[in-house]
Design a protein around this motif. Structure first.
Motif, PDB file in Angstrom:
ATOM      1  N   GLY A  90       0.788  -1.236   0.000  1.00  0.00           N
ATOM      2  CA  GLY A  90       0.000   0.000   0.000  1.00  0.00           C
ATOM      3  C   GLY A  90       0.808   1.268   0.000  1.00  0.00           C
ATOM      4  N   ALA A  91       2.128   1.203   0.148  1.00  0.00           N
ATOM      5  CA  ALA A  91       2.943   2.416   0.251  1.00  0.00           C
ATOM      6  C   ALA A  91       2.858   3.288  -0.988  1.00  0.00           C
ATOM      7  N   ASP A  92       2.629   2.694  -2.129  1.00  0.00           N
ATOM      8  CA  ASP A  92       2.589   3.450  -3.386  1.00  0.00           C
ATOM      9  C   ASP A  92       1.207   3.447  -4.028  1.00  0.00           C
ATOM     10  N   ASP A  93       0.173   3.083  -3.261  1.00  0.00           N
ATOM     11  CA  ASP A  93      -1.181   3.001  -3.818  1.00  0.00           C
ATOM     12  C   ASP A  93      -1.774   4.392  -4.089  1.00  0.00           C
ATOM     13  N   ASP A  94      -2.614   4.437  -5.107  1.00  0.00           N
ATOM     14  CA  ASP A  94      -3.457   5.610  -5.355  1.00  0.00           C
ATOM     15  C   ASP A  94      -4.765   5.369  -4.600  1.00  0.00           C
ATOM     16  N   THR A  95      -4.935   6.043  -3.469  1.00  0.00           N
ATOM     17  CA  THR A  95      -6.081   5.789  -2.603  1.00  0.00           C
ATOM     18  C   THR A  95      -7.329   6.569  -2.999  1.00  0.00           C
ATOM     19  N   SER A  96      -7.239   7.299  -4.089  1.00  0.00           N
ATOM     20  CA  SER A  96      -8.402   8.090  -4.517  1.00  0.00           C
ATOM     21  C   SER A  96      -9.378   7.285  -5.359  1.00  0.00           C
ATOM     22  N   VAL A  97      -8.997   6.040  -5.698  1.00  0.00           N
ATOM     23  CA  VAL A  97      -9.847   5.211  -6.551  1.00  0.00           C
ATOM     24  C   VAL A  97     -10.086   3.872  -5.884  1.00  0.00           C
ATOM     25  N   GLU A  98     -11.189   3.233  -6.225  1.00  0.00           N
ATOM     26  CA  GLU A  98     -11.486   1.916  -5.669  1.00  0.00           C
ATOM     27  C   GLU A  98     -10.483   0.886  -6.138  1.00  0.00           C
TER      28      GLU A  98
ATOM     29  N   LYS B 152      -7.092   0.084  -8.923  1.00  0.00           N
ATOM     30  CA  LYS B 152      -6.070   0.315  -9.935  1.00  0.00           C
ATOM     31  C   LYS B 152      -5.206  -0.937  -9.936  1.00  0.00           C
ATOM     32  N   ARG B 153      -4.788  -1.379 -11.108  1.00  0.00           N
ATOM     33  CA  ARG B 153      -4.140  -2.680 -11.200  1.00  0.00           C
ATOM     34  C   ARG B 153      -2.963  -2.841 -10.247  1.00  0.00           C
ATOM     35  N   ASP B 154      -2.134  -1.825 -10.096  1.00  0.00           N
ATOM     36  CA  ASP B 154      -0.937  -1.960  -9.281  1.00  0.00           C
ATOM     37  C   ASP B 154      -1.106  -1.442  -7.857  1.00  0.00           C
ATOM     38  N   ASN B 155      -2.327  -1.082  -7.489  1.00  0.00           N
ATOM     39  CA  ASN B 155      -2.615  -0.878  -6.068  1.00  0.00           C
ATOM     40  C   ASN B 155      -2.561  -2.226  -5.360  1.00  0.00           C
ATOM     41  N   ASN B 156      -2.074  -2.250  -4.142  1.00  0.00           N
ATOM     42  CA  ASN B 156      -2.075  -3.498  -3.367  1.00  0.00           C
ATOM     43  C   ASN B 156      -3.409  -3.768  -2.691  1.00  0.00           C
ATOM     44  N   PHE B 157      -4.242  -2.714  -2.527  1.00  0.00           N
ATOM     45  CA  PHE B 157      -5.526  -2.866  -1.856  1.00  0.00           C
ATOM     46  C   PHE B 157      -6.653  -2.305  -2.709  1.00  0.00           C
ATOM     47  N   TYR B 158      -7.885  -2.653  -2.310  1.00  0.00           N
ATOM     48  CA  TYR B 158      -9.094  -2.031  -2.839  1.00  0.00           C
ATOM     49  C   TYR B 158      -9.562  -0.995  -1.811  1.00  0.00           C
ATOM     50  N   TYR B 159     -10.064   0.137  -2.299  1.00  0.00           N
ATOM     51  CA  TYR B 159     -10.427   1.232  -1.389  1.00  0.00           C
ATOM     52  C   TYR B 159     -11.895   1.620  -1.511  1.00  0.00           C
ATOM     53  N   ILE B 160     -12.371   2.263  -0.440  1.00  0.00           N
ATOM     54  CA  ILE B 160     -13.704   2.880  -0.437  1.00  0.00           C
ATOM     55  C   ILE B 160     -13.447   4.378  -0.345  1.00  0.00           C
TER      56      ILE B 160
ATOM     57  N   ASP C 198       4.429  -8.278 -17.730  1.00  0.00           N
ATOM     58  CA  ASP C 198       4.147  -7.196 -16.791  1.00  0.00           C
ATOM     59  C   ASP C 198       2.981  -7.650 -15.914  1.00  0.00           C
ATOM     60  N   VAL C 199       3.248  -7.841 -14.630  1.00  0.00           N
ATOM     61  CA  VAL C 199       2.228  -8.380 -13.729  1.00  0.00           C
ATOM     62  C   VAL C 199       1.925  -7.370 -12.624  1.00  0.00           C
ATOM     63  N   PRO C 200       0.770  -7.493 -11.970  1.00  0.00           N
ATOM     64  CA  PRO C 200       0.420  -6.576 -10.881  1.00  0.00           C
ATOM     65  C   PRO C 200       1.466  -6.564  -9.766  1.00  0.00           C
ATOM     66  N   ASN C 201       1.594  -5.422  -9.111  1.00  0.00           N
ATOM     67  CA  ASN C 201       2.603  -5.231  -8.079  1.00  0.00           C
ATOM     68  C   ASN C 201       2.472  -6.235  -6.937  1.00  0.00           C
ATOM     69  N   SER C 202       1.238  -6.600  -6.566  1.00  0.00           N
ATOM     70  CA  SER C 202       1.049  -7.550  -5.467  1.00  0.00           C
ATOM     71  C   SER C 202       1.652  -8.909  -5.795  1.00  0.00           C
ATOM     72  N   TRP C 203       1.634  -9.297  -7.074  1.00  0.00           N
ATOM     73  CA  TRP C 203       2.247 -10.550  -7.476  1.00  0.00           C
ATOM     74  C   TRP C 203       3.738 -10.541  -7.130  1.00  0.00           C
ATOM     75  N   VAL C 204       4.400  -9.464  -7.495  1.00  0.00           N
ATOM     76  CA  VAL C 204       5.838  -9.360  -7.271  1.00  0.00           C
ATOM     77  C   VAL C 204       6.147  -9.373  -5.772  1.00  0.00           C
ATOM     78  N   LYS C 205       5.341  -8.659  -5.001  1.00  0.00           N
ATOM     79  CA  LYS C 205       5.578  -8.588  -3.560  1.00  0.00           C
ATOM     80  C   LYS C 205       5.514  -9.972  -2.916  1.00  0.00           C
ATOM     81  N   PHE C 206       4.512 -10.752  -3.268  1.00  0.00           N
ATOM     82  CA  PHE C 206       4.396 -12.066  -2.636  1.00  0.00           C
ATOM     83  C   PHE C 206       5.420 -13.057  -3.167  1.00  0.00           C
TER      84      PHE C 206
END
Length: 620
Positions: free
Chosen positions: A183-191, A193-201, A292-300
């Motif tokens: 989540g350190a680099d997530d765009d929290t303004s949107v529910e 985004k592919r490379d966000n680590n989380f889903y947001y409200i 090119d894969v989502p950021n969460s894939w690389v992290k895990f």
């Protein structure tokens, strides 16, 4: 020990026939070919404290440490017939205890289940639970020493990875260079985004769940219990809840990881080509190299490889089916590239998805929970006949080696509890069938082998399951531990006999050449005869080196005396001529039977007590 008696059918020529069947009377001496996983809840294993106060602190109820797994303890586990130890609850997870002097932030009890916390709310994947260390400042070094001791004992090490969700307050305090927190680099303004680590409200803060019946720490005062938890905007909860205030029954202590699956369920990442289910793991690794894969894939992936580098031999993946199988192809192929022998097992509860996670996700083993486990539970509770066990085995024939068998684990009711089998003895025929019917690994949960019933009220959760959320002692296990002697010195005779049964059974399965072989149902041909009681179950497995017949009596009320029939087709496959053959019983070596082959048909007179099982072999 069971009372010894000789079947009357053997009285007339057993000695002569036995001379001709010397190999059948000898336990096979082969290299292990079936894995046995010993799941141990690391926090509980070495705890010698017997106070067991509900919601008790470490000072009140005690806690086990990595150092409690001594060379002697590991030797005794190995001698039980174990090949792999799954150290449950090792990664640093959220808990209610002050470790701030070690640079660890306090966790809010309102987003922690219990006092000791859920092992599936991981707070820092690059370090381990400070509760488990004698010196929390050196907790990682203490676990590395345990890895070395475990390997020295001839055992493999498994730990948890929980890719679907992490703790609400994740803080990587000892990240390797260049590793950024979730989540350190997530765009929290949107529910999404592919490379966000989380889903947001977006625009809505998280709200602590409330309940009329549950209070954090059972109502105990704590400066962090104030109805507030700082998370703005709110994230989706681990079980997929999209509410800013999740329900008290949701996995509210966790947040869901985004793997590039859009909120509508569509996939936002490369797809495996047609036909990749038949490809070897190396082809999967090569496929993902330039993708090119989502950021969460690389992290895990990096988390898994970090632990592989430290000597961990494999992983148990929590709720794997909540993560797309394409990610598992990426993750598991990277692990196998580093360690081709890595042992990868996972929770997947949807039978329709088994083959996707095995063939496309490259899982080694999946829980055989909703079919074999659930059916065995129904059988011992008198809810169904045992015959459908064979249907399940035949239905899984193409993937049977991948379906890990168990009767006890941290999520399920204890086998010996009144809510399951009722007594450890009633669980014994289930264990024999579970361990011998398939080529797949067998898993047992620490304390199962001495009849632990899970009666304790630890605080959070309910009895019949040994608590994974609180500090507690495990009484039957503690009697075996015997103050660190690990000799069973405090066990009752029945508990000693039970552990001896498990030791005999598990050691047989890891050495038998018949277990990893062909399955043949014997129910159909025997069910046609009146003397074959409803609680009986029998089958055969065989290889070129060994022929095995298993007979189990699930009834706890009735002795059975009957003629076990071996169909002509199997007798022909075994290439047995008319005559008499000794069936050697492998669990205790005392209760042999005589297989008579007349006109190409086989029969054996069997007398079996309630909850008793026989594992017969006839070797070439």
């Amino acid at each position: 020990m069971k009372k010894i008696f000789i079947l009357s059918a053997l009285a007339f020529s057993l000695a002569a026939v036995a001379q001709n069947q010397k190999q059948a009377m000898t336990k096979p001496k082969t290299t292990p070919n079936k894995a046995v996983v010993y799941q141990v809840f690391t926090r509980l294993f070495g705890n010698q404290n017997t106070t067991n106060k509900p919601w008790g602190t470490i000072e009140e109820n005690g806690v086990g440490k990595f150092n409690d797994f001594t060379d002697l303890a590991l030797k005794e586990i190995k001698d039980l017939g174990v090949t792999h130890i799954w150290y449950t609850g090792v990664p640093h997870h959220a808990l209610v205890r002050d470790y701030t002097k070690f640079g660890i932030s306090n966790d809010d009890p309102e987003v922690v289940k219990g006092r000791a916390g859920s092992p599936y709310a991981v707070k820092d994947y690059y370090n381990v639970n400070p509760d488990l260390a004698v010196d929390p400042a050196k907790r990682l070094e203490e676990f590395e020493a345990l890895i070395a001791r475990t390997h020295k004992a001839g055992l493999k090490v498994l730990i948890d990875i929980v890719p679907n969700h992490i703790a609400r307050k994740y803080e990587g305090k000892t990240n390797p260079a260049g590793v950024r927190d979730f989540g350190a680099d997530d765009d929290t303004s949107v529910e999404y985004k592919r490379d966000n680590n989380f889903y947001y409200i977006p625009g809505i803060p998280f709200q602590v769940p409330t309940s009329d019946t549950y209070k954090p720490l059972n109502g105990e005062k704590n400066p962090l219990i104030d109805g507030q938890f700082s998370e703005n905007p709110a994230k989706w909860t681990g079980n997929g809840s999209r509410l800013a205030r999740p329900d008290i029954n949701d996995w509210y202590e966790t947040v869901k990881i985004n793997y590039g699956v859009r909120p509508d369920g569509s996939k936002d990442f490369p797809q495996l080509p047609e036909g990749f289910a038949a490809k070897e793991v190396k082809a999967h690794f090569e496929f993902w190299k330039d993708k090119d894969v989502p950021n969460s894939w690389v992290k895990f992936r990096d988390i898994a490889l970090y632990w592989i580098e430290k000597g961990v031999d494999g992983f148990r993946y929590d709720m794997a089916e909540m993560v797309p199988y394409e990610f598992w192809s990426y993750m598991n192929s990277a692990i196998k590239a580093k360690n081709p022998n890595a042992f990868l097992m996972a929770e997947v509860y949807n039978p329709k998805e088994y083959r996707n996670y095995i063939h496309l996700g490259k899982m080694d083993y999946l829980y055989d929970k909703v079919e074999t486990y659930d059916k065995l539970k129904e059988v011992i509770q008198g809810k169904t006949m045992p015959d459908p066990i064979s249907d399940i085995q035949n239905g899984l024939a193409d993937i049977e080696h991948h379906m890990l068998h168990f009767l006890d684990n941290h999520d399920e009711q204890r086998l010996a509890s009144p809510e399951f089998a009722g007594t450890p003895e009633k669980g014994k025929p289930l264990m024999v069938v579970s361990a011998t019917i398939s080529t797949s690994p067998t898993m047992i949960y620490f304390g199962q082998e001495v009849g632990e019933p899970g009666k304790e009220d630890a605080g959070f959760g309910t009895h019949s399951r040994t608590s994974i959320f609180d500090y507690i002692g495990v009484p039957h296990h503690q009697r075996w531990m015997n103050g660190g002697k690990f000799d069973g010195g405090q066990l009752s005779q029945s508990e000693k006999d039970l552990r001896d049964f498990y030791k005999r059974l598990l050691n047989f399965t890891v050495s038998s050449p018949a277990v990893p072989s062909k399955f043949v149902d014997l129910q159909k041909v025997n069910r046609e005869h009146m003397s074959y009681d409803a609680g009986l179950y029998s089958f055969a497995r065989w290889s070129d080196k060994q022929k095995m017949i298993v007979v189990a009596n699930f009834s706890w009320l009735k002795d059975s005396f009957f003629e076990l029939r071996i169909p002509a087709e199997l007798i022909a496959q075994w290439k047995l001529r008319d005559g008499n053959y000794v069936l050697h019983e492998n669990l205790y070596g005392r209760r042999h039977a005589l297989l008579k082959v007349v006109g190409g048909q086989g029969t054996a007179t069997i007398s079996i007590k309630p909850s008793e099982s026989f594992v017969f072999t006839l070797a070439d």
